[in-house]
Design an enzyme around this catalytic site. Structure first.
Site, PDB file in Angstrom:
ATOM      1  N   HIS A  31      -7.108  93.886  97.839  1.00 24.55           N
ATOM      2  CA  HIS A  31      -7.217  95.113  98.637  1.00 24.55           C
ATOM      3  C   HIS A  31      -7.781  96.253  97.785  1.00 24.55           C
ATOM      4  O   HIS A  31      -7.153  97.285  97.595  1.00 24.55           O
ATOM      5  CB  HIS A  31      -5.831  95.475  99.201  1.00 24.55           C
ATOM      6  CG  HIS A  31      -5.878  96.433 100.348  1.00 24.55           C
ATOM      7  ND1 HIS A  31      -6.364  96.091 101.583  1.00 24.55           N
ATOM      8  CD2 HIS A  31      -5.498  97.722 100.453  1.00 24.55           C
ATOM      9  CE1 HIS A  31      -6.273  97.121 102.392  1.00 24.55           C
ATOM     10  NE2 HIS A  31      -5.767  98.130 101.735  1.00 24.55           N
ATOM     11  N   ASP A  90      -6.982  89.327 100.137  1.00 26.19           N
ATOM     12  CA  ASP A  90      -6.358  90.580 100.584  1.00 26.19           C
ATOM     13  C   ASP A  90      -5.140  90.243 101.449  1.00 26.19           C
ATOM     14  O   ASP A  90      -5.270  89.692 102.532  1.00 26.19           O
ATOM     15  CB  ASP A  90      -7.371  91.404 101.380  1.00 26.19           C
ATOM     16  CG  ASP A  90      -6.907  92.817 101.651  1.00 26.19           C
ATOM     17  OD1 ASP A  90      -5.682  93.061 101.726  1.00 26.19           O
ATOM     18  OD2 ASP A  90      -7.780  93.691 101.809  1.00 26.19           O
ATOM     19  N   SER A 148      -9.667 100.212 104.157  1.00 23.82           N
ATOM     20  CA  SER A 148      -8.324 100.068 104.707  1.00 23.82           C
ATOM     21  C   SER A 148      -8.169 100.949 105.955  1.00 23.82           C
ATOM     22  O   SER A 148      -8.939 100.783 106.907  1.00 23.82           O
ATOM     23  CB  SER A 148      -7.278 100.384 103.640  1.00 23.82           C
ATOM     24  OG  SER A 148      -6.010  99.923 104.045  1.00 23.82           O
TER      25      SER A 148
END
Length: 186
Positions: free
Chosen positions: A124, A94, A12
């Site tokens: 995610h 995601d 991320s």
């Protein structure tokens, strides 16, 4: 820390920072990124999903100045300058860092030495198997870097020994660590 064997990894925002760090710091020898954020930020303006934080999703933030500024930190732009081996992984479900934005950053990476793991059902987060594969991949890359440095050092030693000019190698206190044959003939 062995300066010749530094790798960066993250997911991320950490994935975005890993890509950025690999470009900005020449000590980085390999990169492993999971679903990097901040990639392809203007994707929404071109009919595809854009990267987190989705600033241009509804168009109201899309001023000329903001679009221009976003180029300075868009990870897809940094990805174009990656020149180290890459391990990259993400999923198609995601909704935070959408697959179109992470794919855009991956496709921008020019190095041929890149590996991509797509896990279609993943969101995610990562599976333990992805983390294991990343760790094994990074250890192999850094082991190869150590061997490369050893080969370079061996070649440098051969050049120094064959040099017709005298070469002394000193430590920081001025003590002689080694001398080539030309020095010994003086």
């Amino acid at each position: 820390v062995d300066e010749n064997r530094i790798g960066v990894t993250g997911g991320s925002q950490g994935g975005a920072l890993s890509i950025t760090t690999a470009v900005l710091n020449p000590k980085v020898k390999c990169l492993a990124a999971f679903y990097p954020a901040l990639a392809d930020l203007t994707g929404y303006l071109h009919g595809r999903g854009g990267g987190w934080p989705h600033a241009f999703r509804n168009g109201y933030m899309a001023t000329k100045e903001r679009i221009e500024t976003s180029r300075y930190y868009d990870v897809a732009n940094f990805a174009r300058k990656v020149n180290v081996p890459v391990f990259y992984s993400y999923g198609f479900n995601d909704m935070t860092c959408c697959p179109t934005s992470t794919t855009a950053a991956y496709n921008a990476i020019p190095t041929a030495d890149k590996e991509r793991w797509i896990i279609p059902e993943i969101e995610h987060w990562t599976y333990p198997e992805q983390n294991t594969a990343r760790s094994k991949w990074m250890m192999e890359q850094l082991k190869n870097e150590r061997l490369h440095v050893r080969e370079q050092n061996h070649f440098l030693d051969l050049l120094i020994q064959a040099s017709p000019m005298g070469v002394l190698i000193l430590d920081f206190d001025g003590r002689i660590l080694s001398a080539n044959p030309a020095v010994c003939r003086l």
